[in-house]
Design a protein around this motif. Structure first.
Motif, PDB file in Angstrom:
ATOM      1  N   GLU A 191       0.854  -1.205   0.000  1.00 44.15           N
ATOM      2  CA  GLU A 191       0.000   0.000   0.000  1.00 44.15           C
ATOM      3  C   GLU A 191       0.884   1.246   0.000  1.00 44.15           C
ATOM      4  OE1 GLU A 191      -3.223  -0.437   2.839  1.00 44.15           O
ATOM      5  OE2 GLU A 191      -3.066   1.694   3.328  1.00 44.15           O
ATOM      6  N   ASN A 192       0.695   2.124  -0.997  1.00 41.46           N
ATOM      7  CA  ASN A 192       1.548   3.312  -1.103  1.00 41.46           C
ATOM      8  C   ASN A 192       0.722   4.481  -1.668  1.00 41.46           C
ATOM      9  OD1 ASN A 192       3.832   4.869  -1.046  1.00 41.46           O
ATOM     10  ND2 ASN A 192       4.795   3.969  -2.838  1.00 41.46           N
TER      11      ASN A 192
ATOM     12  N   ALA B 204       2.079  10.108  -3.032  1.00 42.87           N
ATOM     13  CA  ALA B 204       3.459   9.622  -2.913  1.00 42.87           C
ATOM     14  C   ALA B 204       4.330  10.266  -3.986  1.00 42.87           C
ATOM     15  CB  ALA B 204       3.493   8.103  -3.044  1.00 42.87           C
ATOM     16  N   SER B 205       3.793  10.323  -5.200  1.00 38.48           N
ATOM     17  CA  SER B 205       4.543  10.876  -6.328  1.00 38.48           C
ATOM     18  C   SER B 205       4.903  12.344  -6.076  1.00 38.48           C
ATOM     19  CB  SER B 205       3.690  10.716  -7.595  1.00 38.48           C
ATOM     20  OG  SER B 205       4.154  11.547  -8.616  1.00 38.48           O
TER      21      SER B 205
ATOM     22  N   GLY C 263      -0.230   3.994   8.170  1.00 37.48           N
ATOM     23  CA  GLY C 263       1.161   4.374   8.440  1.00 37.48           C
ATOM     24  C   GLY C 263       1.376   5.863   8.348  1.00 37.48           C
ATOM     25  N   ASN C 264       0.372   6.661   8.738  1.00 38.42           N
ATOM     26  CA  ASN C 264       0.467   8.125   8.705  1.00 38.42           C
ATOM     27  C   ASN C 264       0.729   8.653   7.299  1.00 38.42           C
ATOM     28  OD1 ASN C 264       0.069   9.810  11.030  1.00 38.42           O
ATOM     29  ND2 ASN C 264       1.713   8.673  12.039  1.00 38.42           N
ATOM     30  N   GLY C 265       0.196   7.968   6.295  1.00 37.81           N
ATOM     31  CA  GLY C 265       0.360   8.434   4.918  1.00 37.81           C
ATOM     32  C   GLY C 265       1.791   8.310   4.410  1.00 37.81           C
TER      33      GLY C 265
ATOM     34  N   GLU D 289       4.429  12.565   6.013  1.00 32.42           N
ATOM     35  CA  GLU D 289       5.056  12.683   4.696  1.00 32.42           C
ATOM     36  C   GLU D 289       4.067  13.164   3.646  1.00 32.42           C
ATOM     37  OE1 GLU D 289       7.144   8.958   3.842  1.00 32.42           O
ATOM     38  OE2 GLU D 289       7.517   8.705   5.971  1.00 32.42           O
ATOM     39  N   THR D 290       2.756  12.953   3.868  1.00 33.83           N
ATOM     40  CA  THR D 290       1.761  13.366   2.859  1.00 33.83           C
ATOM     41  C   THR D 290       0.571  14.050   3.548  1.00 33.83           C
ATOM     42  OG1 THR D 290       0.777  11.138   2.825  1.00 33.83           O
ATOM     43  CG2 THR D 290       2.508  11.598   1.192  1.00 33.83           C
ATOM     44  N   ASN D 291      -0.641  13.535   3.365  1.00 37.14           N
ATOM     45  CA  ASN D 291      -1.816  14.284   3.838  1.00 37.14           C
ATOM     46  C   ASN D 291      -2.575  13.620   4.993  1.00 37.14           C
ATOM     47  OD1 ASN D 291      -2.830  12.150   2.280  1.00 37.14           O
ATOM     48  ND2 ASN D 291      -4.607  13.309   1.599  1.00 37.14           N
ATOM     49  N   ILE D 292      -2.003  12.574   5.610  1.00 39.74           N
ATOM     50  CA  ILE D 292      -2.741  11.855   6.657  1.00 39.74           C
ATOM     51  C   ILE D 292      -2.037  12.032   8.004  1.00 39.74           C
ATOM     52  CG2 ILE D 292      -3.541   9.587   7.435  1.00 39.74           C
ATOM     53  CD1 ILE D 292      -3.860   8.748   4.563  1.00 39.74           C
TER      54      ILE D 292
END
Ligand code: TLP
Length: 350
Positions: free
Chosen positions: A143-144, A183-184, A149-151, A287-290
């Protein structure tokens, strides 16, 4: 009599709450359509081709949801009685109603994962039976970004050893890339590179990219023709689906780069939360939005209720609350949400 203005609510439950943009609504109204079960919807065909191109795969398949994308992928790789390996916190294991097991007869085996949701290739090796009477291990899923995993956004280098361990034992590799675009953007790497380690990938149009409905599965032409049959079996053969695919094309053309704003807002939120007593968050882990915040009092549902009373919607379960900034949520909204969290924390006796 005019209605009183509704109280303002900042909805951080999920990026699935995003509403279609004006450009999407226009594209939907004007979409050229046909019967997609006959392969004759030009807008669906365009979306599928564009998705495949962006993911560096041969073909694409428009499906109604991320859940359906994972479902048709798993059933296209696995027969009844086969095994699918995934992390213990994988969305497809925990949050998809057991659909792959229930309808596909596929045994889902959970491997340990770390706080970012990442599995260890040694655990893939250790899951491999010594031969004899064991289920066939058919598929590894990654899953990515990783929701629980906090995004977390995994690099190709982090995924490759897992994919290699799986392939060495005859398994295919599927990426649940519901948020692969996050992720990208976070890693500054095209999605085609990120998913180059996988045989198939599902990504969602209906989350941060703000389309109202839809996900796309991509992979080899041969895999997609099998997935198309499973989609039909699951009642997912839509007819004039171009009205939905049209919004998806706008999502891919216009909504990717702005995800960086959601990531900045998530970081801002995490930094603010880290300073509020009773809430534990490591801003460096965002690292992202979560953003998941763990609660000293262990009361996720109660905290979510106190936040709702103060105009902020979150998801509160077990000992955590989750916030997901998205299109339509501004930096000012984040500051307002933090004020509400502080007030809720005081009301909770922290
Ligand atoms: N996630 C939703 C909820 O189901 C929890 C959310 O609000 O985050 N893979 C991943 C990693 C997901 O996070 C989700 C949805 C899905 C698949 C399923 O997508 P849909 O909801 O379109 O079936």
């Amino acid at each position: 009599m005019a209605n009183a203005a509704a109280p303002r609510v900042i909805d951080l439950r999920s990026d699935t709450l995003t509403k279609p943009t004006e450009a999407m609504r226009r594209a939907m109204a004007e979409a050229e359509v046909g019967d997609d079960v006959y392969g004759e919807d030009p807008t669906v065909n365009r979306l599928e081709a564009e998705a495949a191109r962006l993911m560096g795969k041969e073909a694409g398949l428009f499906v109604t949801s991320g859940t359906m994308g994972n479902f048709v992928s798993a059933l296209s790789w696995c027969n009844r009685g086969d095994e699918l390996l995934c992390g213990v916190d994988a969305h497809l294991l925990v949050n998809e109603m057991g659909s792959i097991a229930a309808f596909g007869g596929v045994q889902m085996r959970a491997l340990p994962n770390d706080k970012r949701g990442l599995m260890n290739p040694d655990d893939v090796e250790m899951a491999v039976p010594p031969g004899g009477y064991f289920p066939r291990m058919a598929l590894l899923t990654i899953e990515n970004t990783h929701n629980r995993g906090n995004g977390a956004a995994y690099t190709v280098e982090q995924m490759r050893p897992l994919a290699e361990a799986a392939r060495a034992h005859g398994m295919a590799v599927h990426i649940d890339g519901a948020r692969i675009w996050n992720a990208s953007v976070a890693l500054g790497v095209p999605p085609s590179e990120l998913v180059s380690v996988a045989d198939s990938v599902t990504f969602c149009l209906s989350k941060g990219l703000s389309a109202p409905v839809g996900s796309v599965v991509t992979g080899s032409a041969e895999f997609i023709s099998r997935a198309r049959r499973v989609r039909k079996m699951a009642g997912g053969g839509l007819r004039q689906a171009g009205v939905l695919a049209a919004a998806g094309l706008v999502a891919l053309n216009a909504m990717v780069d702005r995800l960086a704003e959601d990531h900045a807002n998530a970081k801002r939120l995490a930094e603010g939360l880290a300073a509020i007593p009773g809430f534990s968050v490591d801003p460096a882990a965002i690292e992202t939005n979560i953003v998941y915040a763990e609660l000293d009092d262990g009361d996720g549902p109660g905290t979510a209720v106190r936040l709702r009373e103060r105009g902020v919607l979150s998801n509160g379960r077990f000992n955590w609350v989750r916030f997901v900034p998205h299109y339509g949520v501004t930096a000012e909204d984040i500051d307002e949400a933090l004020d509400a969290v502080e007030s809720a924390a005081r009301a909770g006796g922290r």
